[in-house]
Enzyme design. Structure first.
Site, PDB file in Angstrom:
ATOM      1  CD  GLU A 166      56.472   2.143  24.557  1.00  0.00           C
ATOM      2  OE1 GLU A 166      57.594   1.649  24.774  1.00  0.00           O
ATOM      3  OE2 GLU A 166      55.669   2.432  25.468  1.00  0.00           O
TER       4      GLU A 166
ATOM      5  CE1 TYR B 163      57.301  -0.723  22.617  1.00  0.00           C
ATOM      6  CE2 TYR B 163      59.192  -0.983  21.167  1.00  0.00           C
ATOM      7  CZ  TYR B 163      58.538  -0.312  22.188  1.00  0.00           C
ATOM      8  OH  TYR B 163      59.137   0.783  22.772  1.00  0.00           O
TER       9      TYR B 163
END
Length: 387
Positions: free
Chosen positions: A197, A109
């Site tokens: 993101e 991530y």
């Protein structure tokens, strides 16, 4: 402003961030052409909506052949995709992203956000890629590393190394990852992003670092500097009332309650919603008409609130400063007469020309309920919607 994954990946490519080969398709035939052009299977067919959790909702599928790619595109396009971010009503899928499949070895991530508390830009990274980052933050916050970057100084190589080592990247991937992170930071700053993101960022069996997903949000107040990015806006993904409000420069956000609100000032609007909840009711919207609103803007705001079929009562809370109370009153009366208002309205106003405003309301002949203070107004409107 939010954009689709395929649009975010277009920006990634402009900034030299590796992404899988692919293209967007609006029907099964286009999906088939893109899949065939990728030169091999499997391919991934991904629903394009402004919401996360698409895979869990059935919006991300792997196709092992051309016929399967077309069949999956046909199934996904037109479906109402329900995820934890769409609510029970789901979101209609109108297009899919068809991409090459990758031989994934590790999922990570990576995110970039502004942090008001430190007045810095924060790079967040975690080895728990592919999972809901909110769940990771709640249950295992130690798995998320944060690197703070002074926006005045910019990003330095040591920031990238800290992120790479925090992710336990293999030595061969550190250089490629560091170059990617530097480019992502430049994209974030150059385009006035409020969120960037990648979940997941993957390392392939071949050792490449690739953004398998892409999510970018932008600061609406900075879009005047980015006409090209503003062109990415997809109003089909927004609430129709919010789209309508944006045409009149009104700050409107639809919510799930039944008390419509019209307030001047974002802080006062937040406080108004809080006191409505304390009175036992639920706000139907956030609507800030602004300090310099005209009677016409008040009328437009009124009309937009009435466009929400869930609204059973309206609470107008105005502190008259730049927006005088008599101007507000004229706008309310004008709007009520034009819309044939049938919903009860509770008004609390204080400030400049308040007596003139109250006189306009009392002489209007309309059924408008006045309140002596904020608490009194909230209790009155809460009682109305409970009937």
């Amino acid at each position: 402003m939010k954009i689709h994954e395929y649009q975010a990946k277009e920006l990634f490519k402009k900034y030299g961030v590796p992404v899988p080969s692919g293209g967007v398709a609006f029907n099964p035939e286009e999906a088939g052409k893109i899949a065939a052009a990728l030169g091999g299977f499997p391919v991934v067919v991904k629903a394009q909506i402004h919401a996360g959790g698409r895979g869990k909702g059935g919006g991300v599928k792997i196709a092992g052949s051309l016929d399967e790619a077309k069949a999956l595109a046909k199934k996904i396009i037109g479906m109402s995709l329900v995820t934890h971010q769409t609510g029970s009503e789901g979101r209609l899928v109108k297009k899919v992203l068809v991409e090459q499949g990758l031989n994934i070895q590790k999922e990570l991530y990576l995110g970039i956000i502004p942090d008001r508390a430190s007045a810095k830009i924060v790079i967040m990274a975690s080895e728990a890629g592919g999972m809901d980052i909110e769940e990771v933050a709640e249950k295992t916050p130690e798995k998320i590393i944060k690197i703070f970057v002074d926006p005045l100084a910019g990003i330095y190589p040591y920031h990238c190394r800290d992120a790479a080592f925090g992710l336990n990247l293999p030595a061969g991937a550190v250089k490629e990852f560091s170059a990617m992170l530097k480019n992502l930071y430049s994209l974030f700053v150059d385009c006035d992003c409020s969120l960037l993101e990648i979940n997941p960022l993957v390392i392939t069996a071949e050792g490449s670092v690739i953004a398998l997903d892409a999510k970018i949000n932008f600061d609406d107040n900075a879009l005047f500097r980015h006409k090209d990015i503003a062109g990415y806006r997809d109003t089909d993904e927004e609430d129709p009332l919010e789209v309508e409000a944006s045409k009149f420069n009104l700050n409107y956000i639809k919510m799930d309650g039944n008390v419509g609100n019209m307030v001047n000032g974002a802080g006062l609007a937040m406080a108004t919603m809080d006191i409505i909840k304390l009175a036992g009711a639920e706000p139907a919207n956030f609507l800030d008409v602004g300090g310099g609103a005209s009677a016409e803007m008040v009328e437009n705001g009124f009309r937009i609130i009435l466009g929400d079929k869930n609204v059973k009562g309206i609470f107008i809370n105005i502190f008259g400063g730049i927006l005088r109370c008599d101007v507000l009153a004229e706008g309310v009366v004008q709007a009520a007469r034009k819309t044939g208002m049938k919903v009860p309205v509770v008004i609390r106003m204080e400030g400049t020309n308040v007596e003139a405003g109250r006189k306009i309301l009392s002489e209007s002949g309309l059924n408008l309920i006045t309140a002596v203070d904020l608490q009194d107004a909230a209790q009155k409107v809460a009682k109305i919607v409970r009937i």
